[in-house]
Scaffold this motif. Sequence first.
Motif, PDB file in Angstrom:
ATOM      1  N   PRO A  18       0.814  -1.232   0.000  1.00 13.48           N
ATOM      2  CA  PRO A  18       0.000   0.000   0.000  1.00 13.48           C
ATOM      3  C   PRO A  18       0.839   1.270   0.000  1.00 13.48           C
ATOM      4  O   PRO A  18       0.431   2.283  -0.583  1.00 13.48           O
ATOM      5  N   LEU A  19       2.028   1.206   0.616  1.00  8.03           N
ATOM      6  CA  LEU A  19       2.886   2.401   0.612  1.00  8.03           C
ATOM      7  C   LEU A  19       3.351   2.713  -0.799  1.00  8.03           C
ATOM      8  O   LEU A  19       3.354   3.875  -1.227  1.00  8.03           O
ATOM      9  N   LYS A  42       1.836   1.886  -3.568  1.00  8.53           N
ATOM     10  CA  LYS A  42       0.679   2.375  -4.334  1.00  8.53           C
ATOM     11  C   LYS A  42       0.394   3.851  -4.033  1.00  8.53           C
ATOM     12  O   LYS A  42      -0.148   4.572  -4.872  1.00  8.53           O
ATOM     13  N   ALA A  43       0.787   4.272  -2.826  1.00  5.09           N
ATOM     14  CA  ALA A  43       0.588   5.680  -2.454  1.00  5.09           C
ATOM     15  C   ALA A  43       1.765   6.542  -2.889  1.00  5.09           C
ATOM     16  O   ALA A  43       1.815   7.736  -2.581  1.00  5.09           O
ATOM     17  N   GLY A 100       4.966   6.105  -1.990  1.00  4.76           N
ATOM     18  CA  GLY A 100       5.885   6.343  -0.884  1.00  4.76           C
ATOM     19  C   GLY A 100       7.085   5.426  -0.843  1.00  4.76           C
ATOM     20  O   GLY A 100       7.149   4.413  -1.543  1.00  4.76           O
ATOM     21  N   LEU A 108       6.224  10.309   1.414  1.00  5.39           N
ATOM     22  CA  LEU A 108       5.159  10.065   0.442  1.00  5.39           C
ATOM     23  C   LEU A 108       4.509  11.392   0.055  1.00  5.39           C
ATOM     24  O   LEU A 108       4.682  12.402   0.751  1.00  5.39           O
ATOM     25  N   GLU A 138      -0.709  14.457  -0.255  1.00  7.73           N
ATOM     26  CA  GLU A 138      -2.133  14.101  -0.309  1.00  7.73           C
ATOM     27  C   GLU A 138      -2.394  12.671   0.173  1.00  7.73           C
ATOM     28  O   GLU A 138      -3.538  12.314   0.474  1.00  7.73           O
ATOM     29  N   ASN A 139      -1.336  11.866   0.252  1.00  7.90           N
ATOM     30  CA  ASN A 139      -1.500  10.486   0.716  1.00  7.90           C
ATOM     31  C   ASN A 139      -0.974  10.267   2.130  1.00  7.90           C
ATOM     32  O   ASN A 139      -0.733   9.125   2.540  1.00  7.90           O
ATOM     33  N   ILE A 140      -0.789  11.335   2.890  1.00  5.41           N
ATOM     34  CA  ILE A 140      -0.125  11.214   4.186  1.00  5.41           C
ATOM     35  C   ILE A 140      -0.874  10.288   5.153  1.00  5.41           C
ATOM     36  O   ILE A 140      -0.270   9.638   6.006  1.00  5.41           O
ATOM     37  N   GLU A 141      -2.192  10.190   4.996  1.00  6.68           N
ATOM     38  CA  GLU A 141      -2.942   9.359   5.946  1.00  6.68           C
ATOM     39  C   GLU A 141      -2.551   7.884   5.825  1.00  6.68           C
ATOM     40  O   GLU A 141      -2.682   7.119   6.779  1.00  6.68           O
ATOM     41  N   THR A 142      -2.046   7.502   4.634  1.00 12.72           N
ATOM     42  CA  THR A 142      -1.562   6.127   4.468  1.00 12.72           C
ATOM     43  C   THR A 142      -0.450   5.832   5.486  1.00 12.72           C
ATOM     44  O   THR A 142      -0.366   4.733   6.047  1.00 12.72           O
ATOM     45  N   TRP A 172      -1.937   5.190   8.890  1.00 14.99           N
ATOM     46  CA  TRP A 172      -2.587   3.868   8.887  1.00 14.99           C
ATOM     47  C   TRP A 172      -1.548   2.760   9.067  1.00 14.99           C
ATOM     48  O   TRP A 172      -1.695   1.884   9.929  1.00 14.99           O
TER      49      TRP A 172
END
Length: 413
Positions: free
Chosen positions: A67-68, A70-71, A73, A90, A93-97, A100
Amino acid sequence: MVDFNKYILDNGLKLMVHRDESTPIATVNLLYNVGSKHENPERTGFAHLFEHLMFEGSVNIPSYDTPLQKAGGENNAFTTNDLTNYYLTLPLENIETAFWLESDRMLGLKLTEEKVEVQKNVVIEEFNQRYLNQPYGDAFFLLRPMAYKVHPYQWSTIGKDPSHIKNATLEEVKDFFYHHYAPNNAILSVVGNVDPDQIKILADKWFGEIPRRDIEQKEIPKEPHQEEPRKEKVERGVPHNVLYKGFRMCARNHPDFYPTDLISDLLGNGKSSRLYQQLVKKKQIFATIDAFITGDIDEGLLLISGSLSEQVNMADAEAELNKELNELKETRITEEELQKVKNKVEAVNTFSKTSALHKAMNLSFYELLGDAGRINQEIENYRKTTTHDIQRVSNYLLDETNSNTLYYHAKKS
């Protein structure tokens, strides 16, 4: 100046946030207050083992990297004698990944017999390849127990012996995790073009419900004062003789840390340093020579390592090295020479403040030392160092009774 906001969540997690409007990339750094010094002397190498296990999947996320990636990162980690540091970068806009991923593995790793066994084998192979079967790879394995008799700095982050990892049980591994990897033993730093209050909301959302844990409080013994020189000679199948010297230095929070760091630069940082100019360029005693400090939080080491030139014997090389060390002790250096090494330190410090990753790492590290605000104060501590400080510290630091010398001889065929 690095401005930052500091928060402490109800579960004890410390959060540092710095808004850097110059970058579209967000950096998230999570430091755990666990390094090799926190290990059981009979089960060493665990902190480094977790540097591998933390990427093996957690309770709700079977793969950390997928997932990282894909984001958009990237991530990495490192372990020292004092701490373990995990970091990732990363797109903002994808920082919440990042929240998580990091919160889920703090909540709980999916530790199974199979996963632990795979990573145990990886670490043992790394032990053999990088430390036991590599030329000069065991040098610091020999120096550390010479310099430390009671403090756990006597072993490296890879561990004391591969059998400690090989014989580790799943229960021992789980126990180490749940007594060290917890919100109340961690410092989270976020750097990027972020709103600190929004980052606090994200931290509460993802980390806030992770419960505090009982952190294993290990009493770390203070190393007694060394009162006589320690020496050891080894022979190995290496191409050149190498002389290693380690001097016990002060702790990271001691005021003499700054003159000690500058002494290591004066001696061996680059081709304009004293040891290079005198012993490599002018006298050709050594082919290469370096000096550096370990930078440990407790009392660390100033280390000198020099590869001898052909036809130079170990006794002559050591005598010439000691002559240079005595020169630093007996003669006050000039203001110009001191200013030159201060300028190098200041340049490195300034450069580190242009990097979001360095700022995130430093905020976490200085908070671990007691105050994240030191990120803005450290350079002033170097500026205040005087030529008198250099001579005063050199006199007790470079004393022969404080030395640990390893004579690393090339085996004759």
